[in-house]
Design a protein around this motif. Structure first.
Motif, PDB file in Angstrom:
ATOM      1  N   LEU A   1       8.874  -6.762   2.940  1.00  0.00           N
ATOM      2  CA  LEU A   1       9.750  -7.798   3.485  1.00  0.00           C
ATOM      3  C   LEU A   1      10.097  -7.472   4.926  1.00  0.00           C
ATOM      4  O   LEU A   1      10.342  -6.303   5.265  1.00  0.00           O
ATOM      5  N   LEU A   2      10.119  -8.491   5.771  1.00  0.00           N
ATOM      6  CA  LEU A   2      10.535  -8.321   7.156  1.00  0.00           C
ATOM      7  C   LEU A   2      11.672  -9.299   7.429  1.00  0.00           C
ATOM      8  O   LEU A   2      11.492 -10.519   7.342  1.00  0.00           O
ATOM      9  N   PHE A   3      12.860  -8.765   7.717  1.00  0.00           N
ATOM     10  CA  PHE A   3      14.023  -9.593   8.018  1.00  0.00           C
ATOM     11  C   PHE A   3      14.173  -9.739   9.526  1.00  0.00           C
ATOM     12  O   PHE A   3      14.020  -8.772  10.275  1.00  0.00           O
ATOM     13  N   VAL A   4      14.491 -10.958   9.943  1.00  0.00           N
ATOM     14  CA  VAL A   4      14.700 -11.259  11.363  1.00  0.00           C
ATOM     15  C   VAL A   4      16.074 -11.874  11.517  1.00  0.00           C
ATOM     16  O   VAL A   4      16.436 -12.792  10.773  1.00  0.00           O
ATOM     17  N   ASP A   5      16.849 -11.334  12.461  1.00  0.00           N
ATOM     18  CA  ASP A   5      18.185 -11.881  12.712  1.00  0.00           C
ATOM     19  C   ASP A   5      18.038 -13.163  13.521  1.00  0.00           C
ATOM     20  O   ASP A   5      17.890 -13.143  14.739  1.00  0.00           O
ATOM     21  N   GLY A   6      18.046 -14.296  12.841  1.00  0.00           N
ATOM     22  CA  GLY A   6      17.885 -15.587  13.502  1.00  0.00           C
ATOM     23  C   GLY A   6      17.435 -16.669  12.524  1.00  0.00           C
ATOM     24  O   GLY A   6      17.176 -16.387  11.348  1.00  0.00           O
ATOM     25  N   GLY A   7      17.310 -17.889  13.034  1.00  0.00           N
ATOM     26  CA  GLY A   7      16.947 -19.008  12.191  1.00  0.00           C
ATOM     27  C   GLY A   7      15.476 -19.368  12.284  1.00  0.00           C
ATOM     28  O   GLY A   7      14.613 -18.501  12.489  1.00  0.00           O
ATOM     29  N   ARG A   8      15.185 -20.694  12.153  1.00  0.00           N
ATOM     30  CA  ARG A   8      13.796 -21.159  12.110  1.00  0.00           C
ATOM     31  C   ARG A   8      13.025 -20.813  13.383  1.00  0.00           C
ATOM     32  O   ARG A   8      11.859 -20.425  13.322  1.00  0.00           O
ATOM     33  N   GLY A   9      13.679 -20.959  14.561  1.00  0.00           N
ATOM     34  CA  GLY A   9      12.977 -20.704  15.819  1.00  0.00           C
ATOM     35  C   GLY A   9      12.530 -19.260  15.932  1.00  0.00           C
ATOM     36  O   GLY A   9      11.371 -18.977  16.264  1.00  0.00           O
ATOM     37  N   GLN A  10      13.430 -18.330  15.632  1.00  0.00           N
ATOM     38  CA  GLN A  10      13.086 -16.909  15.711  1.00  0.00           C
ATOM     39  C   GLN A  10      12.030 -16.556  14.673  1.00  0.00           C
ATOM     40  O   GLN A  10      11.110 -15.777  14.934  1.00  0.00           O
ATOM     41  N   LEU A  11      12.146 -17.153  13.478  1.00  0.00           N
ATOM     42  CA  LEU A  11      11.194 -16.875  12.400  1.00  0.00           C
ATOM     43  C   LEU A  11       9.784 -17.343  12.788  1.00  0.00           C
ATOM     44  O   LEU A  11       8.797 -16.624  12.577  1.00  0.00           O
ATOM     45  N   ALA A  12       9.696 -18.540  13.383  1.00  0.00           N
ATOM     46  CA  ALA A  12       8.387 -19.077  13.799  1.00  0.00           C
ATOM     47  C   ALA A  12       7.773 -18.228  14.895  1.00  0.00           C
ATOM     48  O   ALA A  12       6.562 -17.959  14.902  1.00  0.00           O
ATOM     49  N   SER A  13       8.621 -17.756  15.821  1.00  0.00           N
ATOM     50  CA  SER A  13       8.130 -16.913  16.909  1.00  0.00           C
ATOM     51  C   SER A  13       7.572 -15.588  16.370  1.00  0.00           C
ATOM     52  O   SER A  13       6.510 -15.132  16.799  1.00  0.00           O
ATOM     53  N   VAL A  14       8.277 -14.998  15.420  1.00  0.00           N
ATOM     54  CA  VAL A  14       7.829 -13.737  14.810  1.00  0.00           C
ATOM     55  C   VAL A  14       6.514 -13.955  14.074  1.00  0.00           C
ATOM     56  O   VAL A  14       5.591 -13.144  14.152  1.00  0.00           O
ATOM     57  N   ASN A  15       6.417 -15.061  13.359  1.00  0.00           N
ATOM     58  CA  ASN A  15       5.191 -15.373  12.612  1.00  0.00           C
ATOM     59  C   ASN A  15       3.992 -15.517  13.547  1.00  0.00           C
ATOM     60  O   ASN A  15       2.893 -15.025  13.266  1.00  0.00           O
ATOM     61  N   ASP A  16       4.209 -16.175  14.699  1.00  0.00           N
ATOM     62  CA  ASP A  16       3.128 -16.327  15.687  1.00  0.00           C
ATOM     63  C   ASP A  16       2.672 -14.970  16.218  1.00  0.00           C
ATOM     64  O   ASP A  16       1.466 -14.727  16.374  1.00  0.00           O
TER      65      ASP A  16
END
Length: 606
Positions: free
Chosen positions: A460-475
């Protein structure tokens, strides 16, 4: 099976009966177990000729090869076994993971006015070392006490050498101002002598000396000096009442073990020169089926070999190899070291206290592990995971208005925080305040190591943020070719209050909102807050370091000696910044071109 590949009968036929160390090797040349023996043939044969517990049977079934090292004595074998266990970390050995170096108090000896300082690691500097202390906190607490009692300087040498006037420590009477000649060498040496006596546990002698000096000062009508001695005596007596262990005068460690199942806690109480310096808990990794005695033996061997030793170690569990350990430690320390269990009076009371503390600490740890298991099961259900996650990572970014950006990575496993795997990243070459770019740089640096196999891939990888931060991390992860982990964005919710977090998963339109009392939510909050804490701490440290750094250090051609010469010539950075190019060029070793560089750097900075 691995056992069929290893012809133990043929191996045992050629095995020597001399003392030595054996290494059991499994697949891919992985070391399964390291052991020592007084008689190698007899000890190794026992693994194949007698009834073994289930854990040993499993280990033996994986053996492909056994390697031996013959030594002259069993004591040599014990030392070599300890070194190999620490370097190889075999799966089936008892492992002591906390192997940090001791903290010490160092008194320098190569200056006219010696300094006291905190030291950890190799004791290479000239002077005396006092300790060891159980923690950095207890060491610094002792240094603070010394500063109040005896005004011996504790500043860095570079700070001391470049003073033109006394610092704040002199103003608050915690230093006698040797940097600017406000104390004679004789008076300063007396303070140093008293500090040494205090650290050696000779508090009574210090008090007696101070009483004589107080009476002498009174007779000479030097009442202010007499009052200073009086205050020192009172402080010393208060400290002595609080820290002195009645009936003890030497150096000893009290080591007590508590064990339940495959979990163990070992408490070590440190008594030095009759003073209690505190205690420390250790939780060694214990393979299934090992006895209390074997765990304690492994701990004492790994903990004390190649380290400073007290005169005596008191234990709460009998050791079969006590005599061997005493002989090895005595040879190491070049003085008699005793290991004992049967004690009376004050020692028995301290041993009972250590054993009680070990039991309480172990119970607390087991309760925390049970709580962690409950949280992980709840997390599995909340996120609809196929299995309980074994490794989780969380990233965070910290900066002050875009300055000195730092990224953090914290790691949790099924036991909780895995601090040895925490990492921090200094972010460079991005637009100040661009958290997306900062996160991208952190992920690239972290997961390139994952791709190389240097770091395990988390579940699991947790990111402090919402959809925008999550999409950026995924990219970022897709660009790196990293797959097979679940991304979870943790947003603080509308009111940004704890308990109102929203969890975002890729491919899911609506966020998951867990109840405020959910164990899964508590675990996620703990992981996110730990990443936040670690990032802020790293950023503050970096910011503090940059504030202390001189602009002169960034100028090519300006080394330590030229910096020192400039500071002495102009009396400080402020006066240096007011100097012109011609003034700078007059300093020995500073050319006209270098003076222009210094001038430019100082004025660009301001």
């Amino acid at each position: 099976m691995a056992q069929q590949q290893f012809d133990h009968a043929k191996f045992l036929n050629t095995l020597t009966s001399r003392p030595g160390v054996y290494r059991m090797i499994g697949e891919q040349e992985k070391v399964l177990y390291v052991g020592k023996a007084k008689n190698l043939k007899k000890r190794v044969s026992s693994y194949f000729t007698r009834s073994l517990n289930r854990r040993i049977q499993i280990m033996v079934s994986q053996i492909i090869e056994i390697e031996i090292i013959v030594t002259h004595t069993e004591a040599e074998a014990l030392i070599l076994e300890n070194q190999l266990i620490k370097s190889l970390k075999p799966k089936y050995n008892i492992l002591l993971r906390d192997d940090k170096s001791y903290p010490y108090i160092h008194l320098s000896s190569d200056q006219d006015y010696p300094a006291l300082s905190f030291r950890r690691g190799a004791r290479k500097g000239k002077g005396r070392y006092f300790g060891p202390y159980p923690s950095a906190g207890s060491t610094r607490e002792t240094l603070q006490l010394l500063q109040k009692l005896f005004p011996v300087r504790q500043c860095e040498e570079s700070f001391y050498r470049n003073r033109s006037r006394a610092c704040l420590q002199y103003q608050i009477k915690r230093c006698s101002g040797p940097c600017v000649g406000l104390v004679s060498e004789q008076d300063y040496a007396l303070d140093v002598e008293h500090a040494v006596m205090f650290l050696e546990g000779k508090t009574n002698l210090v008090v007696d000396e101070l009483v004589k000096q107080m009476e002498s000062a009174s007779q000479k009508l030097e009442f202010e000096l007499a009052a200073r001695y009086r205050d020192q005596i009172k402080s010393l007596q208060r400290i002595q009442e609080r820290q002195y262990v009645s009936g003890e005068s030497g150096d000893l460690d009290i080591v007590a073990i508590a064990k339940r199942g495959n979990s163990a806690c070992i408490q070590v109480f440190y008594i030095r020169s009759g003073r209690n310096l505190g205690n420390k808990s250790f939780y060694p990794t214990v393979p299934q089926g090992d006895s209390e005695e074997s765990v304690l033996r492994a701990f004492i061997t790994q903990y004390y070999l190649d380290k400073p030793l007290p005169n005596e170690i008191i234990i709460n569990t009998a050791l079969e190899e006590r005599a061997l350990l005493e002989a090895v430690f005595t040879e190491q320390a070049k003085r008699r070291i005793r290991i004992g269990k049967k004690v009376r009076g004050e020692r028995a009371r301290w041993l009972k206290m250590a054993a009680g503390n070990a039991k309480l600490a172990l119970q607390s740890r087991l309760n925390a592990q049970s709580n962690m298991e409950q949280r992980l099961q709840s997390l599995q259900q909340a996120l609809d995971l196929a299995a309980i996650p074994e490794r989780m990572e969380c990233f965070d970014i910290s900066h002050t208005r875009g300055e000195l950006t730092v990224g953090s990575c914290v790691v949790f496993n099924q036991e909780g925080p895995l601090k040895s795997d925490y990492r921090r990243f200094n972010i460079e070459n991005i637009t100040p305040g661009d958290d997306y770019a900062a996160m991208g740089q952190v992920l690239e640096r972290r997961y390139r190591r994952v791709k190389k196999g240097e770091v395990p891939l988390p579940d699991l990888l947790f990111v402090d943020g919402g959809r925008g931060q999550l999409a950026s991390v995924n990219d970022c992860l897709q660009d790196l070719g990293v797959s097979g982990l679940i991304l979870v964005g943790v947003a603080k919710g509308v009111d940004r209050k704890a308990g109102m977090e929203q969890l975002f998963l890729l491919g899911r339109n609506s966020p998951i909102i867990l109840p405020a009392d959910s164990p899964a939510l508590h675990l996620i909050q703990q992981i996110r807050d730990e990443a936040h804490r670690f990032a802020i701490t790293a950023h503050r440290q970096r910011r503090q370091k940059s504030r202390k750094r001189s602009v002169l250090e960034d100028i090519p051609g300006i080394g330590a000696k030229r910096r020192q010469r400039l500071m002495k010539q102009f009396g400080g950075l402020q006066a240096l910044s007011r100097a012109g190019v011609e003034d700078l060029a007059r300093v020995e070793g500073i050319s006209k071109g270098l003076a222009e560089q210094i001038y430019q750097a100082l004025h660009d900075k301001t």
